[in-house]
Design a protein around this motif. Structure first.
Motif, short mmCIF file in Angstrom:
data_model
loop_
_atom_site.label_atom_id
_atom_site.label_comp_id
_atom_site.label_asym_id
_atom_site.label_seq_id
_atom_site.Cartn_x
_atom_site.Cartn_y
_atom_site.Cartn_z
N TRP A 8 0.84 -1.18 0.00
CA TRP A 8 0.00 0.00 0.00
C TRP A 8 0.87 1.23 0.00
CZ3 TRP A 8 -0.66 -4.54 2.24
CH2 TRP A 8 -1.86 -5.20 2.01
N GLY A 9 0.57 2.16 -0.85
CA GLY A 9 1.32 3.40 -0.98
C GLY A 9 1.39 3.77 -2.45
N GLY A 10 2.01 4.86 -2.73
CA GLY A 10 2.08 5.34 -4.11
C GLY A 10 3.45 5.15 -4.72
N GLN A 11 3.58 5.65 -5.92
CA GLN A 11 4.86 5.61 -6.61
C GLN A 11 5.19 7.03 -7.07
OE1 GLN A 11 2.08 4.10 -8.05
NE2 GLN A 11 1.74 5.76 -9.49
N LEU A 12 6.40 7.19 -7.54
CA LEU A 12 6.86 8.47 -8.05
C LEU A 12 7.50 8.22 -9.40
CD1 LEU A 12 7.80 11.50 -7.67
CD2 LEU A 12 9.92 10.51 -6.80
N THR A 13 7.09 8.96 -10.42
CA THR A 13 7.70 8.85 -11.74
C THR A 13 8.38 10.17 -12.07
OG1 THR A 13 6.02 7.28 -12.44
CG2 THR A 13 7.26 8.37 -14.18
N ARG A 15 10.65 12.79 -14.64
CA ARG A 15 10.65 13.20 -16.04
C ARG A 15 11.63 12.37 -16.87
NH1 ARG A 15 11.70 19.39 -17.31
NH2 ARG A 15 13.19 18.94 -15.68
N SER A 16 12.68 11.87 -16.22
CA SER A 16 13.69 11.08 -16.94
C SER A 16 13.26 9.63 -17.19
CB SER A 16 15.01 11.10 -16.17
OG SER A 16 14.85 10.47 -14.91
N GLY A 17 12.06 9.25 -16.72
CA GLY A 17 11.56 7.91 -17.01
C GLY A 17 11.86 6.86 -15.96
N LEU A 18 12.10 7.28 -14.73
CA LEU A 18 12.29 6.35 -13.62
C LEU A 18 11.02 6.33 -12.78
CD1 LEU A 18 15.84 7.42 -12.44
CD2 LEU A 18 15.26 5.48 -13.90
N THR A 19 10.61 5.15 -12.35
CA THR A 19 9.48 5.03 -11.43
C THR A 19 9.99 4.39 -10.15
OG1 THR A 19 7.86 4.86 -13.20
CG2 THR A 19 7.20 3.99 -11.06
N PHE A 20 9.77 5.06 -9.02
CA PHE A 20 10.22 4.59 -7.71
C PHE A 20 9.03 4.06 -6.93
CE2 PHE A 20 13.38 7.63 -9.01
CZ PHE A 20 14.57 7.05 -8.60
N ILE A 21 9.22 2.89 -6.31
CA ILE A 21 8.20 2.33 -5.43
C ILE A 21 8.87 1.83 -4.16
CG2 ILE A 21 6.61 1.68 -7.28
CD1 ILE A 21 7.47 -1.25 -6.72
N GLY A 22 8.14 1.94 -3.06
CA GLY A 22 8.64 1.43 -1.79
C GLY A 22 7.51 0.89 -0.96
N TYR A 23 6.37 0.65 -1.58
CA TYR A 23 5.17 0.32 -0.82
C TYR A 23 4.99 -1.16 -0.55
CZ TYR A 23 3.38 -0.39 -5.58
OH TYR A 23 3.22 -0.78 -6.87
N ALA A 24 5.99 -1.96 -0.80
CA ALA A 24 5.87 -3.39 -0.51
C ALA A 24 6.05 -3.65 0.98
CB ALA A 24 6.91 -4.18 -1.31
N LYS A 25 5.59 -4.80 1.42
CA LYS A 25 5.72 -5.18 2.82
C LYS A 25 7.18 -5.42 3.20
CE LYS A 25 3.63 -8.35 6.13
NZ LYS A 25 2.73 -9.48 6.30
N GLU A 26 8.00 -5.73 2.20
CA GLU A 26 9.42 -5.97 2.48
C GLU A 26 10.17 -4.65 2.67
OE1 GLU A 26 11.49 -7.59 -0.94
OE2 GLU A 26 9.90 -6.81 -2.19
N HIS A 27 11.40 -4.72 3.08
CA HIS A 27 12.21 -3.54 3.37
C HIS A 27 13.06 -3.18 2.17
CE1 HIS A 27 12.05 -4.69 7.91
NE2 HIS A 27 10.87 -4.69 7.34
N ALA A 28 12.42 -2.78 1.08
CA ALA A 28 13.14 -2.44 -0.14
C ALA A 28 12.52 -1.22 -0.80
CB ALA A 28 13.13 -3.61 -1.11
N PHE A 29 13.37 -0.44 -1.45
CA PHE A 29 12.96 0.72 -2.24
C PHE A 29 13.56 0.51 -3.62
CE2 PHE A 29 13.26 5.40 -3.19
CZ PHE A 29 11.90 5.62 -3.22
N ARG A 30 12.74 0.62 -4.66
CA ARG A 30 13.18 0.23 -6.00
C ARG A 30 12.95 1.33 -7.02
NH1 ARG A 30 11.02 -4.53 -3.88
NH2 ARG A 30 12.21 -6.38 -4.37
#
Length: 94
Positions: A8-13, A15-30
């Motif tokens: 649960w949570g959002g993502q960030l995209t 302008r350079s074409g990268l999408t960041f997510i960190g909303y997984a239950k695990e301890h990772a930011f991608r």
């Protein structure tokens, strides 16, 4: 699961074409390539990031940073809890 666990949570995209997510239950930011969906980068964080990432450009250095709250969540059973914000600098020119 290669892309992580549902969460649960959002993502960030950017302008350079990268999408960041960190909303997984695990301890990772991608970071993913927005067009292909390929995972480009992953970092371990102190707790799950059930929050929307944000970005800013430092007025001092001119570098772009991505920040996310890595706090965990009791209701989602994503423990431990934390009160940490993590910031990552994007490579110069990205």
């Amino acid at each position: 699961i290669p892309m992580g666990m549902p969460g649960w949570g959002g993502q960030l995209t950017t302008r350079s074409g990268l999408t960041f997510i960190g909303y997984a239950k695990e301890h990772a930011f991608r970071a993913f390539d927005t067009v292909t969906g390929k995972e480009l980068w992953r970092a371990r964080i102190p707790a799950s990031a059930n929050a929307n990432p944000m970005t800013y450009i430092s007025p001092k250095s001119g570098r772009q940073f991505v920040v996310v709250a890595a706090g965990g969540h009791v209701m989602l059973q994503s423990l431990p809890l934390s009160d940490t914000f993590v910031a990552f600098a994007l490579p110069k020119g990205k």
